[in-house]
Design an enzyme around this catalytic site. Sequence first.
Site, short mmCIF file in Angstrom:
data_model
loop_
_atom_site.label_atom_id
_atom_site.label_comp_id
_atom_site.label_asym_id
_atom_site.label_seq_id
_atom_site.Cartn_x
_atom_site.Cartn_y
_atom_site.Cartn_z
N GLU A 141 -44.09 27.01 23.17
CA GLU A 141 -42.91 26.53 23.83
C GLU A 141 -41.50 27.52 23.75
OE1 GLU A 141 -42.88 21.93 24.50
OE2 GLU A 141 -42.97 22.30 22.18
N GLU A 194 -51.52 19.95 20.76
CA GLU A 194 -50.84 18.75 20.74
C GLU A 194 -51.71 17.73 21.30
OE1 GLU A 194 -49.44 21.30 21.77
OE2 GLU A 194 -47.02 21.35 21.21
C1 1HE Z 1 -48.13 23.66 8.65
C2 1HE Z 1 -48.32 23.85 10.00
C3 1HE Z 1 -47.64 22.99 10.95
C4 1HE Z 1 -49.21 25.44 9.00
N1 1HE Z 1 -47.00 22.10 10.40
N2 1HE Z 1 -47.30 22.93 7.91
N3 1HE Z 1 -49.26 22.89 15.49
C5 1HE Z 1 -50.63 22.98 15.08
O1 1HE Z 1 -51.08 21.84 15.12
C6 1HE Z 1 -50.97 24.04 14.43
C7 1HE Z 1 -51.35 23.75 12.71
N4 1HE Z 1 -51.39 24.93 11.92
C8 1HE Z 1 -52.78 25.83 12.04
O2 1HE Z 1 -53.53 25.46 12.92
C9 1HE Z 1 -52.88 26.76 11.15
O3 1HE Z 1 -52.01 26.71 10.10
C10 1HE Z 1 -52.58 28.13 11.76
C11 1HE Z 1 -53.50 28.52 12.62
C12 1HE Z 1 -51.26 28.22 12.37
C13 1HE Z 1 -52.68 29.21 10.50
O4 1HE Z 1 -53.74 29.16 9.84
P1 1HE Z 1 -53.75 29.75 8.24
O5 1HE Z 1 -55.23 29.72 7.72
O6 1HE Z 1 -53.29 31.16 8.27
O7 1HE Z 1 -52.71 28.81 7.19
P2 1HE Z 1 -52.95 27.56 6.59
O8 1HE Z 1 -53.62 27.48 5.53
O9 1HE Z 1 -53.56 26.57 7.77
O10 1HE Z 1 -51.45 27.15 6.44
C14 1HE Z 1 -50.52 27.51 5.46
C15 1HE Z 1 -49.69 26.47 5.16
O11 1HE Z 1 -48.83 26.12 6.25
C16 1HE Z 1 -50.14 25.14 4.73
O12 1HE Z 1 -49.47 24.58 3.77
P3 1HE Z 1 -49.92 24.59 2.22
O13 1HE Z 1 -48.66 24.14 1.45
O14 1HE Z 1 -51.09 23.94 2.05
O15 1HE Z 1 -49.85 26.27 1.94
C17 1HE Z 1 -50.28 24.51 6.11
O16 1HE Z 1 -50.14 22.93 5.97
C18 1HE Z 1 -48.80 24.83 6.51
N5 1HE Z 1 -48.77 24.78 8.16
N6 1HE Z 1 -49.04 25.05 10.10
C19 1HE Z 1 -46.95 22.01 8.96
N7 1HE Z 1 -47.57 23.04 12.13
C20 1HE Z 1 -41.45 19.77 19.89
S1 1HE Z 1 -42.97 19.27 19.97
C21 1HE Z 1 -44.24 20.76 19.77
C22 1HE Z 1 -45.57 19.90 19.15
C23 1HE Z 1 -46.23 20.99 18.33
O17 1HE Z 1 -46.00 22.04 18.21
S2 1HE Z 1 -47.90 20.49 17.96
C24 1HE Z 1 -48.85 21.45 17.23
C25 1HE Z 1 -48.47 21.78 15.89
#
Ligand code: 1HE
Length: 269
Positions: free
Chosen positions: A123, A143
């Site tokens: 977005e 989402e």
């Molecule tokens: C996060 C987030 C996040 C990572 N919110 N903490 N977005 C998603 O559903 C995407 C969610 N994220 C992922 O699928 C993956 O993290 C990635 C593909 C982006 C990256 O993977 P990777 O292996 O490089 O990293 P990771 O180990 O998954 O994440 C590293 C840290 O970032 C980890 O936290 P930690 O404390 O355990 O180290 C994750 O929890 C954190 N992290 N992405 C919170 N999104 C206005 S409406 C909009 C609606 C949306 O955008 S919905 C889609 C949300």
Amino acid sequence: MSAEFIPSGGLLAALDLLQVSQCSAVLHVRLNRPAKRNAISDALIAQIHTAFVNLPADVRAVVLSGEGAHFCAGLDLAELVERDIGSAVLHSRSWHAAFDAIQFGRVPVIAVLHGAVVGGGLELAASCHLRVAEPSAYFGLPEGQRGIFVGGGGSVRVPRLMGVARMTDMMLTGRVYDAAEGERAGLLQYLVGETEGLAKGIALAQKVASNAPMSAFAVLQALPRIAEMAPAEGLFTESLMAAVAESTPEAQVRLRAFLEGRAGKVVKA
Ligand code: 1HE
């Protein structure tokens, strides 16, 4: 980066979730939350808004990129605590305000994309005027799988890039587009080699920064609105905008320069 970017001072320097630097008329805004994959928290969306409504007066183009291995993982899901309906609407509206400040701001914004460009990250990218992507970039709208809906303007902006049918597919099935597929679908304009995104984004920013301000205004403010109008109103508004642009002294100087052989011809790149 070939051009020398100097860290910005003042208000922009105080935004700790962004790294902001400037080289002549080009501002580089980098999302700086790599440990969380640049997930957009309430604080980050507020800082994006603040940055784009406080662009220095001498800035004429912005490059937006993400620190670390990903452009942006979208909404910070850790903050998606139970909200009542009123605060959920206001939360979404705070994203709209920030991304409107990008799309309908004073200067063109060029997103440089790599790694995850997902959910709210897509977005955000869609609110920029041009998108450059490296081969590592991939696009998703998880989402649908998370039980939520887009709230950062995605339902308005993403279909205008790729069409409702493709966005529907992404949201219903979790389909992820790679960079080449994203380019074919209309999500990006420039697909470059690995690590070449920033240089390309900066080169494009330098080019667009040299446009006449009234042309830039017309492209950023009039074009997207005209495209949404009924044809008769659109054509009339186009005529008014064209007349305004043509009558500026800068247009006269540029037109004369071409007629006198002092301006570049249109050539194929
Ligand atoms: C996060 C987030 C996040 C990572 N919110 N903490 N977005 C998603 O559903 C995407 C969610 N994220 C992922 O699928 C993956 O993290 C990635 C593909 C982006 C990256 O993977 P990777 O292996 O490089 O990293 P990771 O180990 O998954 O994440 C590293 C840290 O970032 C980890 O936290 P930690 O404390 O355990 O180290 C994750 O929890 C954190 N992290 N992405 C919170 N999104 C206005 S409406 C909009 C609606 C949306 O955008 S919905 C889609 C949300």
